[in-house]
Design an enzyme around this catalytic site. Sequence first.
Site: not given
Ligand code: SIN
Length: 360
Positions: A43, A57, A123-124, A196, A317
């Site tokens: 992103t 997007y 971020t994923d 995340k 467990e």
């Molecule tokens: C993001 O960057 O937040 C979403 C898309 C990705 O992880 O490449």
Amino acid sequence: MSSPQAKLAFLSVIALSLAAYTPALAQDPGHLPNVMILATGGTIAGSGANSTTTVGYTAAKVGVDALIDAVPEIKKVANVKGEQVFQIACESMTNDHWLKLAKRVNALLAQSDVDGIVITHGTDTLEETAYFLDLTVKSNKPVVMVGAMRPATAISADGPINIYNAVLLAGSKDAVGKGVMIAMNDEISAARDVTKTNTSLTSTFRTSELGLLGYMQDNAPHFYRQSLRKHTTESEFDVSNLDKLPDVDIIYGYANINPIALDAFVAHGDKGIVFASVGDGSVGAGIKPSLIETRKKGVIVVRSSRVGNGIVARNGEANDDELDFVVSDTLNSQKARILLMLALTKTTDTKAIQKMFYTY
Ligand code: SIN
């Protein structure tokens, strides 16, 4: 300076001078650190239909040169060079991308003219790439991962300030030896512990119980903590001659669990399974026989938890000694998968693998 107006004017001049003074920006340009920016997409390089598009997007559109040119301030705090390593949305990140990236990072950090590296990333799966590098980078020099929650085209895009902070951090002597870090939202987090936590907020990266390492503020990193787990130069994992990682997959725990996914992974030939189970890695009756059978076939079974915090207790467990299972300690399942893949490049001995989970 007797009149109140004169005093006010004097104080305003002082305040303006202080506001203009920024430690990093005051550096001698001849002695700026050399920071390499490796771009992989995400992103942070995303493009939306208009400035108010913050979801829906397209990720991975803007190239590394445009990312750097959009933040001219970084050239005042570091000599930066960019390289486009990949251009993907990071949900499509693979083990092969990681191997390529780790080799490139190690090659660059071996150069005397590179002081630190910034990696722009979606971020994923950012936390996963960060942890993989934390275990495979062979240098004390700073490696800083950075992403953004808003595309480059959005109002108040968070990418530019995040990149600026990441470059400052990668060029800082204070960041040497801290392992791979994530710089987002004015915070510095450790690759091992951060995750995340929100689908869309800019404050999404959290290390909820173990805590962040520090803050980026006033053009400098401010550290308060350090991860005690081994990383980078202390890691035993070496990917320099690897072109493939062993197949390891994750199965998820839930009420009414069945063994279909587990059995399919084992039939496929997986060498390891991470069970992201409920609670303290509890083993439900619907999957226990298949897990035991999985281990009997030589596949390593790691019990982890979907809960998000806490230690998965060995012999808690499940009787791990008897079943020959491994526990993930505090690693979440996606990071347990990474450590198990790397562990399997060295051994299939469950005692040795368990020790690694208490070491890294
Ligand atoms: C993001 O960057 O937040 C979403 C898309 C990705 O992880 O490449």
